[in-house]
Design a protein around this motif. Sequence first.
Motif, PDB file in Angstrom:
ATOM      1  N   ARG A  21      87.614  30.347  41.019  1.00  0.00           N
ATOM      2  CA  ARG A  21      86.667  30.823  42.030  1.00  0.00           C
ATOM      3  C   ARG A  21      85.374  31.203  41.738  1.00  0.00           C
ATOM      4  N   LYS A  22      85.298  31.994  40.728  1.00  0.00           N
ATOM      5  CA  LYS A  22      84.089  32.489  40.101  1.00  0.00           C
ATOM      6  C   LYS A  22      83.285  31.375  39.867  1.00  0.00           C
ATOM      7  N   GLU A  23      83.590  30.156  39.129  1.00  0.00           N
ATOM      8  CA  GLU A  23      82.971  28.899  38.751  1.00  0.00           C
ATOM      9  C   GLU A  23      82.429  28.450  40.081  1.00  0.00           C
ATOM     10  N   ALA A  24      83.596  28.326  41.082  1.00  0.00           N
ATOM     11  CA  ALA A  24      83.006  27.600  42.324  1.00  0.00           C
ATOM     12  C   ALA A  24      81.691  28.425  42.872  1.00  0.00           C
ATOM     13  N   TYR A  25      81.854  29.668  42.738  1.00  0.00           N
ATOM     14  CA  TYR A  25      80.870  30.538  43.182  1.00  0.00           C
ATOM     15  C   TYR A  25      79.526  30.281  42.679  1.00  0.00           C
ATOM     16  N   ASP A  26      79.769  30.358  41.348  1.00  0.00           N
ATOM     17  CA  ASP A  26      78.515  30.110  40.479  1.00  0.00           C
ATOM     18  C   ASP A  26      77.900  28.711  40.696  1.00  0.00           C
ATOM     19  N   ILE A  27      78.714  27.709  41.004  1.00  0.00           N
ATOM     20  CA  ILE A  27      78.302  26.369  41.341  1.00  0.00           C
ATOM     21  C   ILE A  27      77.419  26.324  42.582  1.00  0.00           C
ATOM     22  N   GLN A  32      74.264  28.130  41.988  1.00  0.00           N
ATOM     23  CA  GLN A  32      73.250  27.425  41.255  1.00  0.00           C
ATOM     24  C   GLN A  32      72.681  26.097  42.233  1.00  0.00           C
ATOM     25  N   SER A  33      73.844  25.745  43.133  1.00  0.00           N
ATOM     26  CA  SER A  33      73.341  24.717  43.908  1.00  0.00           C
ATOM     27  C   SER A  33      72.089  25.283  44.986  1.00  0.00           C
ATOM     28  N   LYS A  34      72.343  26.312  45.517  1.00  0.00           N
ATOM     29  CA  LYS A  34      71.439  26.848  46.452  1.00  0.00           C
ATOM     30  C   LYS A  34      70.233  27.128  45.731  1.00  0.00           C
ATOM     31  N   GLN A  35      70.003  27.610  44.489  1.00  0.00           N
ATOM     32  CA  GLN A  35      68.827  27.912  43.850  1.00  0.00           C
ATOM     33  C   GLN A  35      68.138  26.556  43.387  1.00  0.00           C
ATOM     34  N   THR A  36      69.024  25.662  43.239  1.00  0.00           N
ATOM     35  CA  THR A  36      68.153  24.117  42.800  1.00  0.00           C
ATOM     36  C   THR A  36      67.814  23.843  44.022  1.00  0.00           C
ATOM     37  N   SER A  37      68.531  23.872  45.118  1.00  0.00           N
ATOM     38  CA  SER A  37      67.967  23.293  46.757  1.00  0.00           C
ATOM     39  C   SER A  37      66.583  23.934  46.794  1.00  0.00           C
ATOM     40  N   SER A  38      66.717  25.270  46.655  1.00  0.00           N
ATOM     41  CA  SER A  38      65.420  26.003  47.057  1.00  0.00           C
ATOM     42  C   SER A  38      64.339  25.662  45.968  1.00  0.00           C
ATOM     43  N   LYS A  39      64.587  25.403  44.875  1.00  0.00           N
ATOM     44  CA  LYS A  39      63.508  24.950  43.795  1.00  0.00           C
ATOM     45  C   LYS A  39      63.094  23.532  44.277  1.00  0.00           C
ATOM     46  N   GLN A  40      64.025  22.898  44.768  1.00  0.00           N
ATOM     47  CA  GLN A  40      63.363  21.406  45.131  1.00  0.00           C
ATOM     48  C   GLN A  40      62.603  21.285  46.331  1.00  0.00           C
TER      49      GLN A  40
END
Length: 162
Positions: A70-76, A79-87
Amino acid sequence: MSFVWESLVITIIAFGILYFLLNKYAFGPLFSVMEQRRELVMNQMSEASQTREQAVAYVEEQKQALANARKEAYDIIEQSKQTSSKQADQLMEQAKVEATRIKEDAVRDIASEKNKAVQELRSELGSVSVKIASKLLEKEISNDNAQEELVDQYLKEVGGRP
């Protein structure tokens, strides 16, 4: 009823012999079987306890693994949100740079076209000035009013005066 001592002694001796024989041939193996059965039950209880402890440990491991997943899924997801925000920020920055470049190109094109138009106007104005001068010389007009009217007429043709 009378009490017979001989019967009592024979009974005691028979009982002693029976006890000795039973102890040697029956009670020993019987107690041995019972001891083996007791040890088997104790071993099974010990194994059941160990199995229960292992099951509890396994359940705890599974709970921990689930929490980690669950923690890994939350981290992923984070991270996806941050990556999409950066993109998205990068795309916006690229769009701004592209818009600025297009604007600068348009300003350059406009300036270039303006310079061309001014250059053409100057050359046309020069040729019109030469025509005016030649006409003035041809007509030999003595009057200043006539010269001014002629200049106004040519400027109207060119679009210089109203």
